[in-house]
Design a protein around this motif. Sequence first.
Motif, PDB file in Angstrom:
ATOM      1  N   GLN A   1       0.844  -1.096   0.022  1.00 25.37           N
ATOM      2  CA  GLN A   1       0.056  -0.008   0.034  1.00 25.37           C
ATOM      3  C   GLN A   1       0.870   1.204  -0.197  1.00 25.37           C
ATOM      4  O   GLN A   1       2.040   1.463   0.541  1.00 25.37           O
ATOM      5  CB  GLN A   1      -0.946  -0.086   1.277  1.00 25.37           C
ATOM      6  N   ILE A   2       0.159   2.268  -0.294  1.00 25.18           N
ATOM      7  CA  ILE A   2       0.918   3.715  -0.388  1.00 25.18           C
ATOM      8  C   ILE A   2       1.686   3.915   1.116  1.00 25.18           C
ATOM      9  O   ILE A   2       0.948   3.735   1.916  1.00 25.18           O
ATOM     10  CB  ILE A   2       0.126   4.810  -0.578  1.00 25.18           C
ATOM     11  N   PRO A   3       2.860   4.145   1.433  1.00 19.14           N
ATOM     12  CA  PRO A   3       3.817   4.479   0.270  1.00 19.14           C
ATOM     13  C   PRO A   3       4.767   3.335  -0.136  1.00 19.14           C
ATOM     14  O   PRO A   3       5.802   3.481  -0.621  1.00 19.14           O
ATOM     15  CB  PRO A   3       4.509   5.464   0.891  1.00 19.14           C
ATOM     16  N   LEU A   4       4.626   2.277   0.420  1.00 18.71           N
ATOM     17  CA  LEU A   4       5.569   1.175   0.278  1.00 18.71           C
ATOM     18  C   LEU A   4       5.106   0.055  -0.642  1.00 18.71           C
ATOM     19  O   LEU A   4       5.240  -1.261  -0.612  1.00 18.71           O
ATOM     20  CB  LEU A   4       5.715   0.351   1.709  1.00 18.71           C
ATOM     21  N   TYR A   5       4.454   0.381  -1.993  1.00 22.01           N
ATOM     22  CA  TYR A   5       3.874  -0.341  -2.805  1.00 22.01           C
ATOM     23  C   TYR A   5       4.970  -0.795  -3.866  1.00 22.01           C
ATOM     24  O   TYR A   5       4.673  -1.746  -4.809  1.00 22.01           O
ATOM     25  CB  TYR A   5       2.558   0.347  -3.258  1.00 22.01           C
ATOM     26  N   THR A   6       5.797   0.128  -4.135  1.00 24.38           N
ATOM     27  CA  THR A   6       6.735  -0.083  -5.413  1.00 24.38           C
ATOM     28  C   THR A   6       7.302  -1.345  -5.657  1.00 24.38           C
ATOM     29  O   THR A   6       7.639  -1.665  -6.872  1.00 24.38           O
ATOM     30  CB  THR A   6       7.620   1.032  -5.189  1.00 24.38           C
ATOM     31  N   TRP A   7       7.423  -2.258  -4.544  1.00 26.75           N
ATOM     32  CA  TRP A   7       8.097  -3.580  -4.909  1.00 26.75           C
ATOM     33  C   TRP A   7       7.426  -4.469  -5.621  1.00 26.75           C
ATOM     34  O   TRP A   7       8.107  -5.381  -6.498  1.00 26.75           O
ATOM     35  CB  TRP A   7       8.557  -4.067  -3.404  1.00 26.75           C
ATOM     36  N   LEU A   8       6.008  -4.408  -5.638  1.00 21.93           N
ATOM     37  CA  LEU A   8       5.079  -5.419  -6.143  1.00 21.93           C
ATOM     38  C   LEU A   8       4.998  -5.472  -7.574  1.00 21.93           C
ATOM     39  O   LEU A   8       5.313  -6.572  -8.408  1.00 21.93           O
ATOM     40  CB  LEU A   8       3.763  -5.290  -5.301  1.00 21.93           C
ATOM     41  N   PRO A   9       5.006  -4.444  -8.297  1.00 18.73           N
ATOM     42  CA  PRO A   9       4.911  -4.524  -9.652  1.00 18.73           C
ATOM     43  C   PRO A   9       6.450  -5.287 -10.185  1.00 18.73           C
ATOM     44  O   PRO A   9       6.453  -5.778 -11.105  1.00 18.73           O
ATOM     45  CB  PRO A   9       4.771  -3.124 -10.276  1.00 18.73           C
TER      46      PRO A   9
END
Length: 696
Positions: A259-267
Amino acid sequence: MGFFLDKIGWIPLFPLATAGVMLLLGRRLPKAVVSALCVGSVCLSFLFSAGAVWQLVQRPVEDRVVQSVLFGWMPSLPFVTDGGKLAGFTADWGFLLDPLSAVMILVVTGVGLLIHIYSVGYMGHEGGYYRFFGYMNLFMFSMLTLVLANNLLLMFVGWEGVGACSYLLIGFYFRKESAGDAGKKAFIVNRVGDAGFLLGLFLTSGTLGTILFTSQNHPDAAAFGIKEALGASGLAMGAPVLTAIGLLLFVGATGKSAQIPLYTWLPDAMEGPTPVSALIHAATMVTAGVYMVVRNNAIYNLSPLALEVVAVIGAVTAIYAASMGLVQYDIKRVLAYSTISQLGYMFLACGVGAYIAGIFHLMTHAFFKALLFLGSGSVIHALSGEQDMRKMGALWNRIPVTAKTFAAGAFAIGGIFPLAGFFSKDEILEKTFYSEVNHELGYLLWMLGMVTAGMTAFYMFRLVFMTFGGQSRVPRDVAHHIHESPRSMTVPLMILAGLSVIGGWIGWPAALGGSNPFERFLDPVIVKAGGHAAEAHHGAGVYLLMMGSLAMAAFGIWLAYRMYQQRPELSDALAHRFAGAHRLLSRKYYMDEIYDALFVHRTKDLGTVLGAFDRGIIDGLGVNGTAWFTRGASVVSIFWDTWIVDGTVRLIGALTRAVSYFPVRILQTGLVQNYALLIVTGVIALLGYVLLYGPR
């Protein structure tokens, strides 16, 4: 209690045992043996889970809590609370089976078993086959430990375990640089969230004196659970310490559940094999944050501010991730952003106090998202590894089983009646609209959810039409190799498609004349404090909300059909006309670049500064400076040794020679053999003297 209830500790041990065999001896085993052991162990976990849940359901509602302690981990430290009641801090390696963990173990083992079966066909020609299944089974052990843990500390062990396994599985193709980078990114970003979880755990322990979820049916009579401790603590609604605990635990959830702000790893995690995406990043690991919030609902119910933060982050993440899914061309990345968005829905439900609706959507999402990921893997398998939707098209009749099952998943996630996604998503929107947390905020969050529903239907059917419809854009050298996947892959697709169609019926809403058995089953787990979620609303309002969500979904599907099936040139025209917005969404709002500028590059700069400090101060003044000083001292030492010490020795030697003259110089040669000869000569002389002149 019953055979299976007595053996709930065995459920995570089956995959752990085979994981150990694979990682120690797997290299020497044939693939057939690897498949049989690893799939068989997960099958055993599923059978034991189903048996345990069946026996749990047979018990009275008030007694549906079973705790099994394998061994004491930390000793109990009793103390007296402010209320005069004896409490005790205890952390044991114990498992808790209640309606909430029952749902989770069925989802984890059931969906996990289907994905393991699928993996036999998908990974059959890959290197490191034993290693892949070893990691997968180790992940199953960690996830089952997480959802069965009866205390926060053991949950954290499983929490860290799934993080480590995620790192290993995302970077499974370790010779591929992008896969290695994606694994490291997932690991590091999740460490930020885990720090918040750990602080929340410490604060819970320090405030309440316990990390045990509940003392009901715990083997240790002195045990004291969080639910009981909150009642005895006297902490008021909205107490700052409870808000701090709720927010810190939610920081961990934002990392694990992207979830925001720690979502960037999933894509980026889509670099791993497709079964990994289906198991870890759709059906199980990423839902751990939602499960953790629901498990600690007693804390969140006493913190309205923490609940509002959870709801707002969830709703904003849902629409934010959906917007990026509108323009992606990598088939797996579309599904990745969809996962982030759907997780946002689950947190929205938790934030308005509709915890059961959040778990309901977690369950249905596991069915259709696992189906969609495995379906995308079947497409990739048919196209020899191609993932770009611009190089697909007209596959409906070429891979019919994959196409039809994938379409069922798309309709389910789009919220079309009567598929599973309709019931769970509609319940979240209804509970948000009638939320008692904050009426104005509830209406705003409901609007975000409605818009997200339309966007979800659009980008999912954009994917369907670009992949299976329209004109073929498959390169010629790939087109003649297109084939349907083997039965080991298509049978799990068909089972998941069936669950995606009928899985929502168990939660048939009361507003439609149903009894909602799913809600009645989970209701005892939810602490009734604060009444944040509205009770069931009957009447025209609920029907209007349902019609509205269906209309949004239908509009999204029609728009996707118009732009990508009837007139595909429209999409290119719109992308050209709104080039700035399209570029912004394609570049994911430049968040990776922003994070690089704020954190990654600044960390590298700090490393550069520390490196210079090390070279200039530590090495320069410290090590090298000391060496220079030592060299200067050595000059003095040489003068002292050469002129003073050696001169003195020579002088004494000359004087000794003058006094002792020849004998001393002859005898003291410094040679061991000479000394030995002298000793032997002396002994012989002594013996001769004794023999000649001794007493007779």
